[in-house]
Write a protein that holds these residues in place. Structure first.
Motif, PDB file in Angstrom:
ATOM      1  N   LEU A   1      42.760  49.167  41.071  1.00  0.00           N
ATOM      2  CA  LEU A   1      42.433  47.736  41.057  1.00  0.00           C
ATOM      3  C   LEU A   1      42.269  47.188  39.648  1.00  0.00           C
ATOM      4  O   LEU A   1      42.422  45.994  39.418  1.00  0.00           O
ATOM      5  N   PHE A   2      41.962  48.068  38.697  1.00  0.00           N
ATOM      6  CA  PHE A   2      41.784  47.642  37.309  1.00  0.00           C
ATOM      7  C   PHE A   2      43.131  47.653  36.597  1.00  0.00           C
ATOM      8  O   PHE A   2      43.305  48.298  35.577  1.00  0.00           O
ATOM      9  N   ASN A   3      44.076  46.914  37.160  1.00  0.00           N
ATOM     10  CA  ASN A   3      45.386  46.776  36.545  1.00  0.00           C
ATOM     11  C   ASN A   3      45.285  45.830  35.350  1.00  0.00           C
ATOM     12  O   ASN A   3      44.675  44.757  35.465  1.00  0.00           O
TER      13      ASN A   3
ATOM     14  N   ILE B   1      43.594  42.081  35.465  1.00  0.00           N
ATOM     15  CA  ILE B   1      42.371  41.786  34.717  1.00  0.00           C
ATOM     16  C   ILE B   1      42.618  40.639  33.739  1.00  0.00           C
ATOM     17  O   ILE B   1      41.781  39.738  33.592  1.00  0.00           O
ATOM     18  N   SER B   2      43.755  40.671  33.065  1.00  0.00           N
ATOM     19  CA  SER B   2      44.076  39.615  32.094  1.00  0.00           C
ATOM     20  C   SER B   2      44.127  38.246  32.760  1.00  0.00           C
ATOM     21  O   SER B   2      43.600  37.258  32.230  1.00  0.00           O
ATOM     22  N   MET B   3      44.761  38.180  33.930  1.00  0.00           N
ATOM     23  CA  MET B   3      44.818  36.904  34.650  1.00  0.00           C
ATOM     24  C   MET B   3      43.422  36.466  35.083  1.00  0.00           C
ATOM     25  O   MET B   3      43.086  35.276  35.015  1.00  0.00           O
TER      26      MET B   3
ATOM     27  N   VAL C   1      42.825  40.119  25.126  1.00  0.00           N
ATOM     28  CA  VAL C   1      42.439  40.320  26.527  1.00  0.00           C
ATOM     29  C   VAL C   1      43.259  41.437  27.155  1.00  0.00           C
ATOM     30  O   VAL C   1      42.724  42.307  27.857  1.00  0.00           O
ATOM     31  N   PHE C   2      44.564  41.459  26.888  1.00  0.00           N
ATOM     32  CA  PHE C   2      45.418  42.470  27.512  1.00  0.00           C
ATOM     33  C   PHE C   2      45.078  43.879  27.030  1.00  0.00           C
ATOM     34  O   PHE C   2      44.941  44.804  27.847  1.00  0.00           O
ATOM     35  N   PHE C   3      44.935  44.041  25.723  1.00  0.00           N
ATOM     36  CA  PHE C   3      44.637  45.392  25.221  1.00  0.00           C
ATOM     37  C   PHE C   3      43.229  45.835  25.599  1.00  0.00           C
ATOM     38  O   PHE C   3      42.985  47.029  25.810  1.00  0.00           O
ATOM     39  N   SER C   4      42.314  44.898  25.714  1.00  0.00           N
ATOM     40  CA  SER C   4      40.984  45.243  26.223  1.00  0.00           C
ATOM     41  C   SER C   4      41.071  45.685  27.679  1.00  0.00           C
ATOM     42  O   SER C   4      40.402  46.639  28.107  1.00  0.00           O
TER      43      SER C   4
ATOM     44  N   ALA D   1      53.947  40.003  44.402  1.00  0.00           N
ATOM     45  CA  ALA D   1      54.514  41.254  44.902  1.00  0.00           C
ATOM     46  C   ALA D   1      54.393  42.373  43.874  1.00  0.00           C
ATOM     47  O   ALA D   1      54.084  43.522  44.215  1.00  0.00           O
ATOM     48  N   GLY D   2      54.616  42.034  42.611  1.00  0.00           N
ATOM     49  CA  GLY D   2      54.518  43.033  41.561  1.00  0.00           C
ATOM     50  C   GLY D   2      53.107  43.549  41.372  1.00  0.00           C
ATOM     51  O   GLY D   2      52.888  44.763  41.235  1.00  0.00           O
ATOM     52  N   VAL D   3      52.138  42.646  41.363  1.00  0.00           N
ATOM     53  CA  VAL D   3      50.742  43.050  41.191  1.00  0.00           C
ATOM     54  C   VAL D   3      50.276  43.904  42.369  1.00  0.00           C
ATOM     55  O   VAL D   3      49.624  44.943  42.188  1.00  0.00           O
ATOM     56  N   LEU D   4      50.627  43.494  43.588  1.00  0.00           N
ATOM     57  CA  LEU D   4      50.227  44.261  44.766  1.00  0.00           C
ATOM     58  C   LEU D   4      50.834  45.664  44.738  1.00  0.00           C
ATOM     59  O   LEU D   4      50.168  46.654  45.061  1.00  0.00           O
TER      60      LEU D   4
END
Length: 230
Positions: A29-31, A35-37, A14-17, A153-156
């Motif tokens: 937005l496509f972090n 996306i993995s979460m 999922v992460f590498f995809s 906070a990190g994702v934002l």
């Protein structure tokens, strides 16, 4: 260990995809983490899989977290000449960033009616997870929730940080890196490293310095904020 055969491959796939998709789309937005979460959490809920079981299967990835943070020292070493030339400005920026992050989060929480326990939990949201959890525990907060606050906070920061800096027309790589590292720790630093190597170096530096400043000042700053705003 019996869950590793499906949990670890699922996480990596999922992460590498997600990284492949983010490289193709090139929209903040496509972090990959976001996306993995968005994929794994609904999937676990759909199949009614307990998180503890999923985590056991991919725990080896969690063990790599600390070495990966230590590896951020390499770009710091390669930018040491610039760091020496600007060390006063760097310390000042990180100090202001740390104070702002702690005061703003705690003040907003208290103004919205949060209990001192929740305010203490939110206070260290802008530093890396191990430091945030230790600071939260020392302030009688809830370390597990602090970890979630750090993640948010990190994702934002990773998703919207560069967008905001572009709107403000901040183009200096050192300033961009220090701003992201002060506000969104390792996740923001990883994004900076993808965008520009020098940005990643200064973000790594801010990550370390802000972690030290927060761990030293939070125990003294929190009672003051609680007395003034509580």
């Amino acid at each position: 260990m019996s869950d590793m055969w499906w949990s670890l491959p699922l996480t990596l796939a999922v992460f590498f995809s997600a990284r492949w998709l983010a490289a193709r789309v090139k929209i903040s937005l496509f972090n990959p983490l976001l996306i993995s979460m968005a994929v794994i959490i609904p999937l676990l809920l759909l199949i009614n899989m307990p998180y503890a079981r999923y985590f056991r299967g991919s725990e080896i990835l969690n063990s790599l977290l600390q070495p990966s943070v230590v590896a951020l020292a390499l770009p710091l070493y390669e930018q040491i000449h610039q760091i020496r030339a600007r060390w006063k400005s760097i310390i000042g920026v990180c100090f202001i960033g740390s104070i702002t992050a702690m005061v703003s989060g705690t003040a907003i929480a208290l103004w919205l009616g949060a209990t001192p326990e929740i305010a203490a939990t939110i206070m260290p949201k802008s530093v890396t997870t191990p430091i945030a959890m230790a600071v939260s525990a020392s302030l009688h907060g809830i370390p597990a929730i602090s970890a979630i606050c750090v993640l948010i906070a990190g994702v934002l920061g990773a998703v919207f940080g560069h967008m905001l800096l572009n709107l403000l027309r901040i183009k200096t790589k050192a300033a961009r890196g220090l701003a992201i590292g002060s506000a969104s720790h390792a996740l923001g630093t990883a994004r900076c490293a993808e965008m520009d190597y020098q940005e990643g170096a200064f973000s790594s530096l801010a990550l370390v310095i802000c972690g030290i400043i927060t761990s030293l000042l939070a125990p003294f700053l929190f009672p003051v904020l609680l007395a003034l705003l509580g």
